[in-house]
Design a protein around this motif. Structure first.
Motif, PDB file in Angstrom:
ATOM      1  N   ALA A 184       0.825  -1.210   0.000  1.00 49.02           N
ATOM      2  CA  ALA A 184       0.000   0.000   0.000  1.00 49.02           C
ATOM      3  C   ALA A 184       0.857   1.256   0.000  1.00 49.02           C
ATOM      4  O   ALA A 184       0.546   2.233  -0.703  1.00 49.02           O
ATOM      5  N   ARG A 185       1.934   1.247   0.769  1.00 48.69           N
ATOM      6  CA  ARG A 185       2.823   2.420   0.808  1.00 48.69           C
ATOM      7  C   ARG A 185       3.489   2.648  -0.538  1.00 48.69           C
ATOM      8  O   ARG A 185       3.629   3.786  -0.995  1.00 48.69           O
ATOM      9  N   VAL A 186       3.896   1.570  -1.195  1.00 50.93           N
ATOM     10  CA  VAL A 186       4.511   1.725  -2.521  1.00 50.93           C
ATOM     11  C   VAL A 186       3.493   2.295  -3.508  1.00 50.93           C
ATOM     12  O   VAL A 186       3.818   3.177  -4.314  1.00 50.93           O
ATOM     13  N   GLY A 204       0.239   4.568  -7.638  1.00 54.16           N
ATOM     14  CA  GLY A 204      -0.341   3.315  -8.084  1.00 54.16           C
ATOM     15  C   GLY A 204       0.428   2.572  -9.150  1.00 54.16           C
ATOM     16  O   GLY A 204       0.036   1.466  -9.537  1.00 54.16           O
ATOM     17  N   ALA A 205       1.552   3.145  -9.606  1.00 52.39           N
ATOM     18  CA  ALA A 205       2.279   2.538 -10.728  1.00 52.39           C
ATOM     19  C   ALA A 205       3.161   1.368 -10.314  1.00 52.39           C
ATOM     20  O   ALA A 205       3.452   0.491 -11.130  1.00 52.39           O
ATOM     21  N   VAL A 207       7.185  -8.586  -5.058  1.00 47.92           N
ATOM     22  CA  VAL A 207       6.542  -8.936  -6.328  1.00 47.92           C
ATOM     23  C   VAL A 207       5.245  -8.151  -6.488  1.00 47.92           C
ATOM     24  O   VAL A 207       4.939  -7.620  -7.566  1.00 47.92           O
ATOM     25  N   ALA A 208       4.478  -8.036  -5.405  1.00 50.11           N
ATOM     26  CA  ALA A 208       3.216  -7.300  -5.472  1.00 50.11           C
ATOM     27  C   ALA A 208       3.437  -5.815  -5.708  1.00 50.11           C
ATOM     28  O   ALA A 208       2.618  -5.147  -6.346  1.00 50.11           O
ATOM     29  N   ALA A 209       4.544  -5.270  -5.196  1.00 47.61           N
ATOM     30  CA  ALA A 209       4.838  -3.848  -5.344  1.00 47.61           C
ATOM     31  C   ALA A 209       5.490  -3.505  -6.678  1.00 47.61           C
ATOM     32  O   ALA A 209       5.619  -2.327  -7.021  1.00 47.61           O
ATOM     33  N   ALA A 210       5.908  -4.511  -7.429  1.00 49.52           N
ATOM     34  CA  ALA A 210       6.621  -4.284  -8.689  1.00 49.52           C
ATOM     35  C   ALA A 210       5.677  -3.795  -9.775  1.00 49.52           C
ATOM     36  O   ALA A 210       4.530  -4.213  -9.877  1.00 49.52           O
ATOM     37  N   ALA A 211       6.189  -2.917 -10.609  1.00 43.61           N
ATOM     38  CA  ALA A 211       5.442  -2.443 -11.777  1.00 43.61           C
ATOM     39  C   ALA A 211       5.538  -3.479 -12.894  1.00 43.61           C
ATOM     40  O   ALA A 211       6.453  -4.324 -12.891  1.00 43.61           O
TER      41      ALA A 211
END
Length: 331
Positions: A204-206, A212-213, A231-235
């Motif tokens: 969420a912080r990322v 949101g990117a 992995v979830a935070a990766a674009a």
């Protein structure tokens, strides 16, 4: 005789001994150095503990980084001279060379005349951390100005180096650390933002920090269960550079996210840079320039005298440091 750091079995810091050994003699393509400071890294800790992937041969020496003055040159060495103030780039195996001692031999290709502005302690600190970070961020991931990069374990020496290199190329470093205790030191070190991974929702912080990117570059020495958040935070199209495994627990992997985001998860170690002459020269030039222009600065957490090398290793393994741990060698 000179004192050198050795161990006769794998284990914790207590297995280390300062032992008198005969003075080494430089052979073909080698340099003899009277050391003044020794840089400590997680690599030495893992090697000493038998968890490095390369088994020590007993009795074993230890050490990748040192600074000092050249005492003698082996046959065929050019571009260096007795009396030069130099530091050592990790460009060899610890089963071939070890440099944590008073008088040591190193291969000439790993010996660099460092900027005169550096202290002995700083010179013994720069190459492992800055070349590791340069190799992962610039050489492999091609980090660009304006991009956001995630840096887990950001208070380590390599983490601090990664923050500085990201800023040097105009990128935005976001530091990850376990608790908020190191938030201010990491902001002071140049992080644009800090995420405390045990206190905040990393993904969420990322999203908030990137509108949101997500992030295109992640530089991770931890692995383990936390890899799922990365992995979830990766674009889409992101590169995750894994350069360590500080967490030995199995890492869950969302194969669907890797597939549909077209992610690259890339294992990386320093030696693919330092053992390649062209890439090593480019890396050394990059770091020299950064040091000379003030973009890169050795951040030293603590220094210990050679007689307290066991305490230095204990401090390194306690995990509370921000920056490098250095051992000083008396003249």
């Amino acid at each position: 005789m000179n004192r050198t750091v050795r161990f006769h079995k794998t284990g914790g810091p207590e297995v280390l001994r300062l032992e008198d050994v005969p003075d080494p003699v430089p052979g073909q393509g080698e340099v003899l150095i009277r050391t003044r400071a020794l840089g400590l890294n997680r690599a030495e800790s893992m090697f000493r503990g038998g968890d490095y992937g390369v088994d020590p041969v007993f009795p074993s020496g230890i050490g990748y980084e040192a600074s000092g003055e050249i005492e003698a040159l082996g046959a065929g060495v050019t571009g260096l001279a007795a009396g030069d103030k130099v530091s050592i780039v990790p460009a060899f195996a610890m089963t071939d060379y070890v440099v944590h001692g008073e008088l040591v031999v190193a291969p000439a290709h790993a010996v660099v005349i460092h900027p005169e502005s550096l202290s002995w302690e700083e010179a013994a600190s720069v190459w492992m951390m800055f070349i590791t970070a340069y190799g992962g961020l610039v050489d492999l991931a091609g980090l660009r100005a304006g991009e956001t990069v995630l840096i887990p374990a950001a208070s380590s020496s390599v983490g601090i180096a990664a923050i500085q290199i990201a800023r040097m190329v105009g990128a935005r470093p976001v530091a990850l650390t376990r608790t908020s205790a190191k938030r201010q030191p990491l902001l002071d070190a140049g992080a644009d933002a800090v995420i405390a991974t045990t206190e905040e929702d990393v993904v969420a912080r990322v999203r908030d920090l990137t509108d949101g990117a997500g992030v295109r570059v992640i530089f991770d020495p931890v692995g383990g269960p936390a890899l799922a958040d990365l992995v979830a935070a990766a674009a889409p199209g992101a590169t995750i550079v894994l350069y360590g495994r500080l967490d030995s627990e199995p890492a869950p992997l969302d194969v669907g996210a890797v597939l549909f985001k077209r992610l690259t998860i890339r294992g990386y170690e320093l030696f693919e840079i330092t053992l390649d002459e062209a890439r090593r020269r480019k890396a050394v030039d990059f770091v020299r320039t950064g040091l000379a222009e003030g973009h890169l600065t050795a951040v030293i957490d603590a220094t210990f005298p050679l007689d307290a090398v066991v305490d230095a290793h204990r401090h390194l393994e306690a995990g509370g440091q921000v920056g490098k741990v250095v051992v000083t060698v008396p003249r």
